[in-house]
Scaffold this active site. Sequence first.
Site, PDB file in Angstrom:
ATOM      1  N   LYS A 264       0.840  -1.199   0.000  1.00  0.00           N
ATOM      2  CA  LYS A 264       0.000   0.000   0.000  1.00  0.00           C
ATOM      3  C   LYS A 264       0.873   1.245   0.000  1.00  0.00           C
ATOM      4  O   LYS A 264       2.014   1.192   0.469  1.00  0.00           O
ATOM      5  CB  LYS A 264      -0.839   0.035   1.275  1.00  0.00           C
ATOM      6  CG  LYS A 264      -1.938  -0.993   1.350  1.00  0.00           C
ATOM      7  CD  LYS A 264      -2.667  -0.885   2.680  1.00  0.00           C
ATOM      8  CE  LYS A 264      -3.678  -1.990   2.865  1.00  0.00           C
ATOM      9  NZ  LYS A 264      -4.845  -1.879   1.984  1.00  0.00           N
ATOM     10  N   ARG A 338     -10.298 -11.557   1.501  1.00  0.00           N
ATOM     11  CA  ARG A 338     -11.196 -12.568   0.955  1.00  0.00           C
ATOM     12  C   ARG A 338     -10.583 -13.956   1.038  1.00  0.00           C
ATOM     13  O   ARG A 338     -11.301 -14.947   1.102  1.00  0.00           O
ATOM     14  CB  ARG A 338     -11.596 -12.191  -0.478  1.00  0.00           C
ATOM     15  CG  ARG A 338     -10.470 -12.135  -1.459  1.00  0.00           C
ATOM     16  CD  ARG A 338     -10.832 -11.305  -2.698  1.00  0.00           C
ATOM     17  NE  ARG A 338     -10.850  -9.871  -2.386  1.00  0.00           N
ATOM     18  CZ  ARG A 338     -11.088  -8.917  -3.273  1.00  0.00           C
ATOM     19  NH1 ARG A 338     -11.365  -9.223  -4.525  1.00  0.00           N
ATOM     20  NH2 ARG A 338     -11.093  -7.661  -2.911  1.00  0.00           N
TER      21      ARG A 338
END
Lengths: 491, 510
Positions: A264, A338
Site C-alpha cells: 500500500k 477474501r
Amino acid sequence: MLKVRLRPAPRGRGEPRLLPVAGAAGVPHALRAAAAAAGFTGAAGQCLDLPEDGAQGGPQGGAPGGSAARLVLVGTGAPRRSLDWERAGGAGLAAAGAVRHLALDARGLPPEAAAALAAGACLRAWRFEAARSEAARRGAPPAPEALDLLVDSPEATAPHWERAAAGVRGCLLARDLAAAPGNHLTTRAFAARLETLAEHGIAVDVLGRKRLAREGLGGLLAVGGGSANPPRLAVLRWRGSHAAPPVAFIGKGLCFDTGGLSLKPAAGMAAMRADMAGAAACAGAMLALALRRSPAPAVAVLPLAENAIGGAAYRPGDVLRMGSGRTVEVVDTDAEGRLVLADALHVARRFRPAAMLDLATLTGAIVTALGAHRAGLFGTDAALMAQAAAAGEAVGEPLWAMPIGARHREDLASDIADLRQCASGRLQPDACHAAAFLREFAGDCPWAHLDIAGVEVRAGADALGPKGPSGFGARLLDSLVAHYFEDPDRI
Amino acid sequence: MLDIAFVKPALPRSGALVLPLPEGGDGTLALAGLAQAIDAASGGAIARGLAAAGFKGRKGQSATLWAPALEGGAPGPARVVAIGLGKPGELTPEAAEAAGGAALPLVSAEREAVVAAEALAAPHAAAFALGLLLRSYRFDRYRTTVKEEEKPKLERVALASDAATAAKTAWAPMRAVAEGVFLSRDLVSEPPNILDPEEMAERCKVLEKLGVEVEILGPKEMRKLGMGALLGVAQGSVKEPRLVVMQWHGAGGGKGKKATTTPVAFIGKGVTFDTGGISIKPAGGMEDMKWDMAGAGAVVGLMAALAGRKAKVDAVGLVGLTENMPSGEAQRPGDVVRTMSGQTVEVINTDAEGRLVLADVIHYCQERFAPRFMVDLATLTGAIIVALGHEHAGLFSNDDTLAQQLAAAGKSVGEALWRMPMGEPYDKALKSDIADMKNVGGRPGGSITAAQFILRFVGKAGPAQAPIPWAHLDIAGTAWSSKDLPTVPKGATAFGVRLLDRLVADHYEG
C-alpha cells in the site's frame, strides 16, 4: 466502560444532572425563559447547560452549600426508537464535558428508555487510554467514569439495563481491539485476548500453524506467511440453551495489513491497524450474547493474520489451494481479506450453521460506493439480508444491499486456477468481485457478507461515540440474534 | 437496418433456416412445423445432426448444420441454425429476445434467413425478431477498406408463423423502439470531432419528421436565462454549447401541436467530449470520453422511439450539449458560478462538469414544463463503475414509486438498475466555504454525492408544492459495452432508450 448505578434519587454531591427534555413543552417551568432565550427547543441533538438552582430545579436539585452544580437539558425530540434515546444519552454525556461523575435523570421515563439513555452515554464515553503512559493519564483532564442513572424503580429498570449493557460491552470490546496498534495487538495477543472470553462461558479454541496446515487452510497460511507473527484461527462457541444449529459469525482479523508485496502507499497505512475490525465486531457480538445469556447458540470463526512483506510472503501469481480444495490465483496480495475469509467460511460450514454472516473491512471500492455512512450488504439469502438490514437500522449501523451479478463472477475466471482472487485494472467493482468470490465458499448455507470498510471508524465524534473505532457490527449482530434467532419455534 | 417480415411458413430454398427449439421433456427434441418439415425432407438428417452436436435445446445452446441434402436433390437452405430456448413454458419475452440475439452472428453471412417461429407465441416471435435486429447493429461509417467478404450480408429476416398477423402487430412498435436505439447508438458512436454540440443539435432535427417539435437554444439564450453553470463548462471550448428541447405531444393522439396533459420529462447529459477541463483526465482511456454524451443520446433515441410508435403521452426531452476543454478561457478550479436557479456553486474539480450541465437543464425544464416527473440520464461518475460494475446502472431517486417503476421497466428490457442510497449525511459533503455548495464531495460515496448535488436543483411543483418526483440514472458503467452481449454488440449500448420507453408504455400512456 462507565460505571452505571441505578438510583432512585441523586446523591447531591454536586455532579451535573442530565435531564432529557422532549420538545419545548418538556422544559421545566422555571427554566422556560432561559431555554427560550438560548434557543433551546428540546429538539433531538440539542443540549443546554444551566446552573442548577435548588429552588428552581425541584426538591432534589441543587448542591449542598450552594456550590455551583449544573443541570444539562438534553433535547430528545419525539423519540420513537431505542436508538433515539441512545443518541440523546450520548449527546448529553458529551455536553457534560470534563467531569468524573454525573447523573442522568430518567425518572418518569419507561425503563427501556432509561436503559437506552444510559447505553448511549456509555457508548459516547468510551475512550482508549491503554497506549498512553501513566504520567500522561494522570495529567489529563477528568473524563466521565461513573454515571448515576436516576429511575423511579431501580428494580424494574435493572433487567432492561443488563440487556442493553451487554450490547454496549460487546461494542466497546470491539472498539478496544480495533484501537490497539499493530505492535500491541499481534495475532498472538489477539488470540490471547479472545481466550479471556472463556470467563464468560464462551469456549475458545485457537488453531496454530500446524493445525492450519493439517486442515489445509492455504488461504490463511499464505496471507499470514510473510509475517513474524504467525497466523491463527480462533473459534469461539456460545452454546446457548436451544438445541439448534448455531448462527455463525466470520470476521476478518488482519492485525495489520501492509498490502504485502502489492504494498500500500505509505499515506494512510497507519489506519490498517484496524483491518481486524470485522473479527473484533464478531468477538464483541459473542461477548454480548454471553453476557445476556442468549438462548441462541452461536459460533465465531476468526482468521487472524498479519499481511506483511518479506522473503516468505506470498506473491501475485501464486496459486493457492484453499481449505475447501478450490484453487485460487493470487492477483493482488492486498486483496488478502477474501482469502482468509474463504478459509474461515469453509471452517464455519462444518458447524452446519443456520446462517453465516461475515464482517470485513474488505474493499476500498465499498467506500467509493457508499461512503462512510453505510456498510455494503451482499448475500445469497433475501430473508437473512433483510433481517441484517433491519437489525442495523435498529442500532444505528445502517447497511445497503449491493448486487452480486453474473458478470462479477465471470470477471473472476482464471487462466490457470479455479478462480481469480480479484480482477485487475482501473475502475473495478471490487466490492462486488469480493462478494462473488466469497459466495463460492459459502456453499448452500444462507449467507450474508457485510463489507464494513469505511464504517469501522468514525471520522469525527457523534452522539454514539468519539472519533476512532466505531465497533460497527457488534451491536448489529447482537440485535440480529435477539430478534431473529432466539425464538425456539423458529428453529 | 435489417428488413424484418412475418410470413406464412414455407421452407426456404437458400440462405439460412433458424430453428428456435425448446428443451425436450425427456432429453429428446420435439421437432414441429418447418423444423419437422426439413427433418423429413432430409431423411432425418436434422435430428441426427443435432443429436451428434449434443444440442438439447438448452438456453444458450446453438448448433449449425451445413446444407442438408434434401430428398430428390431439392434446393434447400445453406445452413440450418438451431437455437436453444430452454424449458418450454418458461420462455419469457426477454429470453426469446436473447435467443434472437444469439442467432444473429450465426446467420449474418447469409443474405436471407427464415426463422421457424410457428411454435412461438406472437409476442415471443416479435421479441425474437427484436433480439436479432438489435444485435445486427453496426457502425461502419468510417471504415473504407473492409473487404467484401468481411461485411455482413444479412438483409432480410422472415419469421414464419401461423400467427403472422398478430406477430406483425406486436412488431410495429418494437421496430420503432429499435430505430430509437439505433439512432442513439449512432450518436454515441460518432467521434468527437464530428459530433460536437452544434452537430448533435442538428441531428436532433431528424425527429421533426416523426412529429417531434425541436427547439435549439444557443449561448445567447443561455446567457439571458442565466445558465451560469452550463456556460461555465462550455467556456473553455471553441465549440458553442446547445440546449435542445424536444416535445412530443402524443396524449391527444399524436396529431396535436400542444400538450394536453402535464408532460413527463427526460433530461440527458451531453458532453460531446470530456477532457476533464483544467482538472484534466489521464491520457489513457481518454478517447472513451466521446461517449460522455450517452445520456443525451439516450434521450434523443427515446424521443424517436416514443414518436415512432405514436406513444399516447406528452413527453419532453432536454439535452444539454457542450464540450469540456482546457484552455485560456476555461473554467478554473476555485471558480464560483451562479446557476439558473440562483444557487451558487464553487467549482472544485472541473471534471465534475456533468452535474453542472444537468443543474441548469433540470431547472430550466421544471420552470418551463412543471413536469409530472423528471428522469435524468448521465455518464456521471467513475464511482458508479467501482460501485456496481457494468451490469447495473445506478438509480437514485426522491420518489419510491418512480424508482420502483424504473427498476421494473429496466428488468423487463434487460437494462438493469440498482437503487443507491441518498440522504442528508451524503448531502453534507457538498458544503462549501464560499458558495452554496461545492461541485464534488470527495471520493467516498462519489456517485451518491453527485446525485445529492443534482437533487438540490429539483424543485417543487403543484398546489401542494410537493417535490417533483425525480430519478437520476448514472449510466457511466452501462453506456458502452467492452464485449458483445446477446442483444448489444460491443460498443454503444443506447442504455436507457428501451428502459424509459417501457416505463412510459407501462405507466404513463392513455
